[in-house]
Write a protein that holds these residues in place. Structure first.
Motif, PDB file in Angstrom:
ATOM      1  N   ALA A  73     -11.295  -2.523  -1.572  1.00 58.53           N
ATOM      2  CA  ALA A  73     -11.228  -2.641  -0.109  1.00 58.53           C
ATOM      3  C   ALA A  73     -11.525  -1.296   0.526  1.00 58.53           C
ATOM      4  N   GLN A  81       3.637  -3.546  -0.695  1.00 52.56           N
ATOM      5  CA  GLN A  81       2.918  -4.521   0.130  1.00 52.56           C
ATOM      6  C   GLN A  81       2.332  -3.875   1.384  1.00 52.56           C
ATOM      7  N   TRP A 132      -0.762  -0.994   6.986  1.00 56.36           N
ATOM      8  CA  TRP A 132      -1.750  -1.896   6.412  1.00 56.36           C
ATOM      9  C   TRP A 132      -1.096  -2.904   5.481  1.00 56.36           C
ATOM     10  N   ASP A 133      -1.537  -4.150   5.546  1.00 52.84           N
ATOM     11  CA  ASP A 133      -1.157  -5.169   4.577  1.00 52.84           C
ATOM     12  C   ASP A 133      -2.087  -4.984   3.379  1.00 52.84           C
ATOM     13  N   ALA A 145      -2.486  -6.708   0.675  1.00 48.28           N
ATOM     14  CA  ALA A 145      -3.112  -7.941   0.178  1.00 48.28           C
ATOM     15  C   ALA A 145      -4.350  -8.323   0.990  1.00 48.28           C
ATOM     16  N   THR A 146      -4.313  -8.109   2.306  1.00 48.78           N
ATOM     17  CA  THR A 146      -5.417  -8.548   3.164  1.00 48.78           C
ATOM     18  C   THR A 146      -6.307  -7.401   3.644  1.00 48.78           C
ATOM     19  N   GLU A 177      -5.649  -5.715   6.252  1.00 47.01           N
ATOM     20  CA  GLU A 177      -5.537  -5.715   7.710  1.00 47.01           C
ATOM     21  C   GLU A 177      -4.520  -4.677   8.184  1.00 47.01           C
ATOM     22  N   TRP A 209      -1.781  -4.088  10.532  1.00 45.70           N
ATOM     23  CA  TRP A 209      -0.954  -4.982  11.333  1.00 45.70           C
ATOM     24  C   TRP A 209      -0.230  -4.285  12.472  1.00 45.70           C
TER      25      TRP A 209
END
Length: 181
Positions: free
Chosen positions: A93, A112, A126-127, A129-130, A132, A134
């Motif tokens: 990512a 996480q 930041w998340d 897993a995604t 994103e 947040w």
């Protein structure tokens, strides 16, 4: 004592893997190198940054590495964060949300959430897993929400400074409601 030649780097960022087996280095070369601490050999090179490496972090289990840099793409300064799979070298990512150098990276205990602190005076959450962002934490600025329009005697530099400190430039063609006059 064995000495390993790294390279000539003006700025050198380092991080040690949780198992103590590897050290990651980065700097002006725009790459992160993973070195075997015991043999001094370069185990892997991570190449996807286009600017100086500023910060490096390993996950607690040692399966991933996170790096930040002063990346520039198509003339735009994006100040990216990259998440790497250590075993394969794959970039999983690329996180973009900061306007200036990302000086610090930190993971929550459950890994996480990634926190990134920047010279732009923000902390992004930041998340993992995604990928994103947040939320963005920002300190209060002294002129936050102050509206500026048709102000006499201010230079463009003054107006830019006020906006950087939170002021909002209002389009002068908009009329204000009567109850605000």
């Amino acid at each position: 004592m064995k000495t390993t030649q790294l390279s000539k780097l003006w700025n050198l960022e380092t991080a040690v893997s949780p198992d103590g087996q590897y050290v990651a280095t980065g700097g002006d070369e725009q790459i992160v190198k993973l070195w075997d601490i015991h043999t001094g050999s370069c185990h892997r090179i991570f190449q996807r940054h286009t600017g100086q490496i500023v910060c490096i972090l390993f996950t607690a289990d040692g399966s991933h590495m996170i790096s930040s840099s002063s990346d520039v793409y198509d003339g735009l300064r994006l100040r990216t964060i990259k998440i790497w799979h250590l075993a394969t070298g794959d970039c999983l990512a690329t996180l973009e949300n900061h306007q200036d150098w990302v000086w610090s990276l930190s993971l929550s205990h459950d890994e996480q959430t990634l926190l990134s602190g920047s010279q732009d005076e923000t902390i992004n959450c930041w998340d993992i897993a995604t990928g994103e962002c947040w939320t963005t934490l920002r300190p209060a600025r002294p002129y936050e929400g102050t509206m500026i329009a048709e102000v006499k005697g201010l230079t463009e530099a003054d107006i830019s400074t006020l906006k950087a400190l939170g002021a909002v430039e209002v389009n002068s063609s908009c009329s204000m409601p009567t109850n605000f006059r």
